[in-house]
Write a protein that holds these residues in place. Structure first.
Motif, PDB file in Angstrom:
ATOM      1  N   PRO A  17       0.811  -1.221   0.000  1.00 35.54           N
ATOM      2  CA  PRO A  17       0.000   0.000   0.000  1.00 35.54           C
ATOM      3  C   PRO A  17       0.845   1.273   0.000  1.00 35.54           C
ATOM      4  CG  PRO A  17      -0.970  -1.614   1.469  1.00 35.54           C
ATOM      5  CD  PRO A  17       0.354  -2.185   1.017  1.00 35.54           C
ATOM      6  N   ALA A  18       1.924   1.269   0.755  1.00 37.73           N
ATOM      7  CA  ALA A  18       2.784   2.461   0.814  1.00 37.73           C
ATOM      8  C   ALA A  18       3.470   2.708  -0.527  1.00 37.73           C
ATOM      9  CB  ALA A  18       3.830   2.303   1.920  1.00 37.73           C
ATOM     10  N   GLN A  19       3.932   1.649  -1.160  1.00 36.60           N
ATOM     11  CA  GLN A  19       4.578   1.795  -2.465  1.00 36.60           C
ATOM     12  C   GLN A  19       3.605   2.319  -3.512  1.00 36.60           C
ATOM     13  OE1 GLN A  19       5.912  -2.252  -2.888  1.00 36.60           O
ATOM     14  NE2 GLN A  19       8.010  -1.786  -2.253  1.00 36.60           N
ATOM     15  N   PHE A  20       2.389   1.779  -3.512  1.00 36.61           N
ATOM     16  CA  PHE A  20       1.428   2.235  -4.504  1.00 36.61           C
ATOM     17  C   PHE A  20       0.969   3.664  -4.221  1.00 36.61           C
ATOM     18  CE2 PHE A  20      -3.097   2.182  -6.175  1.00 36.61           C
ATOM     19  CZ  PHE A  20      -2.704   2.582  -7.448  1.00 36.61           C
ATOM     20  N   LYS A  21       0.858   4.039  -2.956  1.00 39.03           N
ATOM     21  CA  LYS A  21       0.481   5.414  -2.625  1.00 39.03           C
ATOM     22  C   LYS A  21       1.502   6.405  -3.177  1.00 39.03           C
ATOM     23  CE  LYS A  21      -0.774   8.606   1.092  1.00 39.03           C
ATOM     24  NZ  LYS A  21      -0.054   9.730   0.434  1.00 39.03           N
ATOM     25  N   ALA A  22       2.781   6.095  -2.987  1.00 40.65           N
ATOM     26  CA  ALA A  22       3.833   6.979  -3.486  1.00 40.65           C
ATOM     27  C   ALA A  22       3.772   7.092  -5.007  1.00 40.65           C
ATOM     28  CB  ALA A  22       5.203   6.466  -3.039  1.00 40.65           C
ATOM     29  N   TYR A  23       3.545   5.954  -5.669  1.00 38.85           N
ATOM     30  CA  TYR A  23       3.450   5.947  -7.132  1.00 38.85           C
ATOM     31  C   TYR A  23       2.224   6.722  -7.591  1.00 38.85           C
ATOM     32  CZ  TYR A  23       3.079   4.143 -11.912  1.00 38.85           C
ATOM     33  OH  TYR A  23       2.967   4.032 -13.271  1.00 38.85           O
ATOM     34  N   LEU A  24       1.084   6.466  -6.954  1.00 42.48           N
ATOM     35  CA  LEU A  24      -0.159   7.120  -7.340  1.00 42.48           C
ATOM     36  C   LEU A  24      -0.071   8.630  -7.146  1.00 42.48           C
ATOM     37  CD1 LEU A  24      -3.110   6.971  -8.239  1.00 42.48           C
ATOM     38  CD2 LEU A  24      -3.738   6.558  -5.844  1.00 42.48           C
ATOM     39  N   ASP A  25       0.491   9.066  -6.036  1.00 40.64           N
ATOM     40  CA  ASP A  25       0.651  10.507  -5.798  1.00 40.64           C
ATOM     41  C   ASP A  25       1.456  11.155  -6.919  1.00 40.64           C
ATOM     42  OD1 ASP A  25      -0.767  10.276  -3.456  1.00 40.64           O
ATOM     43  OD2 ASP A  25       0.987  10.354  -2.131  1.00 40.64           O
ATOM     44  N   GLY A  26       2.515  10.475  -7.350  1.00 38.21           N
ATOM     45  CA  GLY A  26       3.329  11.000  -8.443  1.00 38.21           C
ATOM     46  C   GLY A  26       2.583  11.016  -9.756  1.00 38.21           C
ATOM     47  N   GLU A  27       1.780   9.990 -10.011  1.00 36.32           N
ATOM     48  CA  GLU A  27       1.000   9.906 -11.241  1.00 36.32           C
ATOM     49  C   GLU A  27      -0.037  11.028 -11.320  1.00 36.32           C
ATOM     50  OE1 GLU A  27       0.775   6.826 -14.005  1.00 36.32           O
ATOM     51  OE2 GLU A  27       2.535   8.038 -13.585  1.00 36.32           O
ATOM     52  N   ILE A  28      -0.690  11.322 -10.214  1.00 41.76           N
ATOM     53  CA  ILE A  28      -1.702  12.385 -10.205  1.00 41.76           C
ATOM     54  C   ILE A  28      -1.079  13.717 -10.570  1.00 41.76           C
ATOM     55  CG2 ILE A  28      -3.241  13.712  -8.705  1.00 41.76           C
ATOM     56  CD1 ILE A  28      -3.829  11.077  -7.215  1.00 41.76           C
ATOM     57  N   VAL A  29       0.078  14.001 -10.006  1.00 34.09           N
ATOM     58  CA  VAL A  29       0.775  15.258 -10.311  1.00 34.09           C
ATOM     59  C   VAL A  29       1.249  15.281 -11.762  1.00 34.09           C
ATOM     60  CG1 VAL A  29       2.838  16.633  -9.792  1.00 34.09           C
ATOM     61  CG2 VAL A  29       1.491  15.644  -7.925  1.00 34.09           C
ATOM     62  N   ARG A  30       1.816  14.177 -12.221  1.00 32.32           N
ATOM     63  CA  ARG A  30       2.381  14.127 -13.579  1.00 32.32           C
ATOM     64  C   ARG A  30       1.293  14.258 -14.637  1.00 32.32           C
ATOM     65  NH1 ARG A  30       4.053  10.529 -17.569  1.00 32.32           N
ATOM     66  NH2 ARG A  30       2.903   8.809 -16.636  1.00 32.32           N
ATOM     67  N   TRP A  31       0.190  13.518 -14.471  1.00 34.79           N
ATOM     68  CA  TRP A  31      -0.875  13.583 -15.474  1.00 34.79           C
ATOM     69  C   TRP A  31      -1.594  14.919 -15.457  1.00 34.79           C
ATOM     70  CZ3 TRP A  31      -0.807  10.737 -19.511  1.00 34.79           C
ATOM     71  CH2 TRP A  31      -0.302   9.434 -19.472  1.00 34.79           C
ATOM     72  N   ALA A  32      -1.683  15.559 -14.294  1.00 38.13           N
ATOM     73  CA  ALA A  32      -2.295  16.884 -14.229  1.00 38.13           C
ATOM     74  C   ALA A  32      -1.496  17.875 -15.074  1.00 38.13           C
ATOM     75  CB  ALA A  32      -2.370  17.363 -12.781  1.00 38.13           C
ATOM     76  N   LYS A  33      -0.187  17.739 -15.017  1.00 38.69           N
ATOM     77  CA  LYS A  33       0.675  18.612 -15.815  1.00 38.69           C
ATOM     78  C   LYS A  33       0.478  18.354 -17.307  1.00 38.69           C
ATOM     79  CE  LYS A  33       5.515  19.902 -16.526  1.00 38.69           C
ATOM     80  NZ  LYS A  33       6.938  19.649 -16.105  1.00 38.69           N
ATOM     81  N   ILE A  34       0.366  17.065 -17.686  1.00 38.83           N
ATOM     82  CA  ILE A  34       0.182  16.722 -19.098  1.00 38.83           C
ATOM     83  C   ILE A  34      -1.180  17.206 -19.602  1.00 38.83           C
ATOM     84  CG2 ILE A  34      -0.066  14.795 -20.733  1.00 38.83           C
ATOM     85  CD1 ILE A  34       1.992  13.274 -19.035  1.00 38.83           C
ATOM     86  N   VAL A  35      -2.211  17.049 -18.778  1.00 41.82           N
ATOM     87  CA  VAL A  35      -3.540  17.536 -19.152  1.00 41.82           C
ATOM     88  C   VAL A  35      -3.507  19.038 -19.389  1.00 41.82           C
ATOM     89  CG1 VAL A  35      -5.880  17.948 -18.279  1.00 41.82           C
ATOM     90  CG2 VAL A  35      -4.846  15.686 -18.046  1.00 41.82           C
ATOM     91  N   GLN A  36      -2.842  19.760 -18.509  1.00 42.28           N
ATOM     92  CA  GLN A  36      -2.752  21.205 -18.646  1.00 42.28           C
ATOM     93  C   GLN A  36      -1.937  21.605 -19.864  1.00 42.28           C
ATOM     94  OE1 GLN A  36      -0.736  23.198 -15.414  1.00 42.28           O
ATOM     95  NE2 GLN A  36      -1.644  25.168 -15.913  1.00 42.28           N
ATOM     96  N   THR A  37      -0.809  20.936 -20.068  1.00 39.48           N
ATOM     97  CA  THR A  37       0.077  21.278 -21.175  1.00 39.48           C
ATOM     98  C   THR A  37      -0.576  21.017 -22.526  1.00 39.48           C
ATOM     99  OG1 THR A  37       2.024  20.783 -19.835  1.00 39.48           O
ATOM    100  CG2 THR A  37       2.331  20.852 -22.216  1.00 39.48           C
ATOM    101  N   THR A  38      -1.264  19.889 -22.646  1.00 42.49           N
ATOM    102  CA  THR A  38      -1.858  19.516 -23.924  1.00 42.49           C
ATOM    103  C   THR A  38      -3.222  20.162 -24.146  1.00 42.49           C
ATOM    104  OG1 THR A  38      -2.900  17.537 -22.970  1.00 42.49           O
ATOM    105  CG2 THR A  38      -0.694  17.284 -23.929  1.00 42.49           C
ATOM    106  N   GLY A  39      -3.800  20.704 -23.095  1.00 35.46           N
ATOM    107  CA  GLY A  39      -5.138  21.275 -23.222  1.00 35.46           C
ATOM    108  C   GLY A  39      -6.190  20.200 -23.444  1.00 35.46           C
TER     109      GLY A  39
END
Length: 327
Positions: free
Chosen positions: A301-323
């Protein structure tokens, strides 16, 4: 050609036969679980989340000693199923099985997503699969560099499984943001239709999850130019990664994971996470996943939480960048 539905039915019978599923004694502490467990899959039958759940569920049944029931609750890009689990009783008997969209949708849908990632407890990342950029065999591009050289001279369109999907975001990021090309994105309703479109030549290019086109690539009907994982995949060892081609900011995966409602007891979350790890270690499970070009991951659970937190931030940036916009 067998339909997706028939393939899924086949998975169910194969899994039941392989595992010889029966209700054994509970595997958990303090009698947990002592009744059936429900996995709410946030997408309709046929996608990687559903396939993953149907492969793993019989093994979980065997390990936990209780029936693990799958309920498909698709809609709104995975939001309907997520919202349902978000308000479910946090007792360890209801879990969400979802895909990368869980990390993408908060940025793509905003408040309309109907859930907040903070309303969930990460359990485990189960499987992973990269996206792949393919072209119709008639397209005179043998490499990704060839395709980049073609777009200024030819009107090129690329198919995707739909607006806001990870294959769409991967392609939008590469073609529009990095290449600054005028290639036209054509969203379809799912990976299957997007694969058929490039196969027929309706779109000369497509960006889809790997499993949807592997058979066509092996038959020589499509040409794979690059995949979005950091490492090459065994199913297509000759296909380079975007990472090794110099696009090191693109490392995108279609993952399938399990989450529980916030407040679910930590010991029960751990029991389920451990059971997933045991299931993925079974040769019969690995064989079924390999057949679908899915890589078993498994995580605490701890490993997936760390990964998921990073994914949320990374994809938010891609969504914003690509419009990117939702369907």
């Amino acid at each position: 050609m067998r339909t997706i539905k028939s393939r899924l039915l086949g998975f169910g019978w194969v899994a039941l036969t392989i595992f010889g599923v029966s209700a054994a004694s509970p595997a958990g502490a303090a009698g947990y679980p002592d009744k059936p467990i429900k996995l709410i899959v946030a997408f309709p039958p046929g996608g990687i989340s559903d396939i993953t759940a149907r492969i793993v569920a019989p093994a979980l049944t065997k390990i936990l000693g209780q029936s693990v029931i799958i309920e498909n609750r698709g809609g709104a890009g995975g939001n309907v199923g997520a919202a349902a689990v978000g308000i479910a009783a946090p007792d360890g008997y209801t879990f969400l099985v979802t895909i990368t969209a869980f990390a993408v949708n908060p940025a793509l849908w905003g408040k309309d997503a109907g859930y907040d990632a903070k309303d969930f407890v990460p359990v485990s990342n189960i499987t992973s699969q990269p996206n792949v950029i393919v072209v119709n065999d008639a397209v005179p591009a043998k490499t990704l560099a060839d395709l980049r050289a073609l777009w200024p001279t030819l009107p090129l369109a690329y198919g995707t499984p739909g607006l806001g999907t990870t294959p769409s975001l991967s392609a939008d990021n590469l073609f529009h943001i990095i290449w600054k090309s005028n290639m036209t994105s054509v969203p379809y309703r799912g990976a299957g239709p997007a694969a058929i479109a490039v196969l027929s030549g309706e779109t000369p290019v497509s960006s889809v999850a790997l499993a949807s086109v592997v058979p066509y690539v092996k038959q020589g009907k499509l040409r794979a130019l690059a995949i979005t994982s950091k490492e090459r995949v065994a199913a297509m060892p000759d296909v380079p990664t975007l990472y090794e081609l110099g696009y090191q900011d693109i490392e995108d995966y279609n993952w399938t994971a399990m989450l529980a409602p916030k407040g679910t007891p930590a010991d029960r979350v751990k029991i389920m996470s451990d059971a997933i790890a045991k299931a993925l270690a079974m040769p019969e499970v690995k064989s079924l996943l390999d057949a679908q070009v899915l890589t078993g991951v498994g995580s605490t659970p701890a490993q997936f939480k760390a990964y998921l937190d990073g994914e949320i931030v990374r994809w938010a940036k891609i969504v914003q960048t690509t419009g990117a916009q939702r369907e």
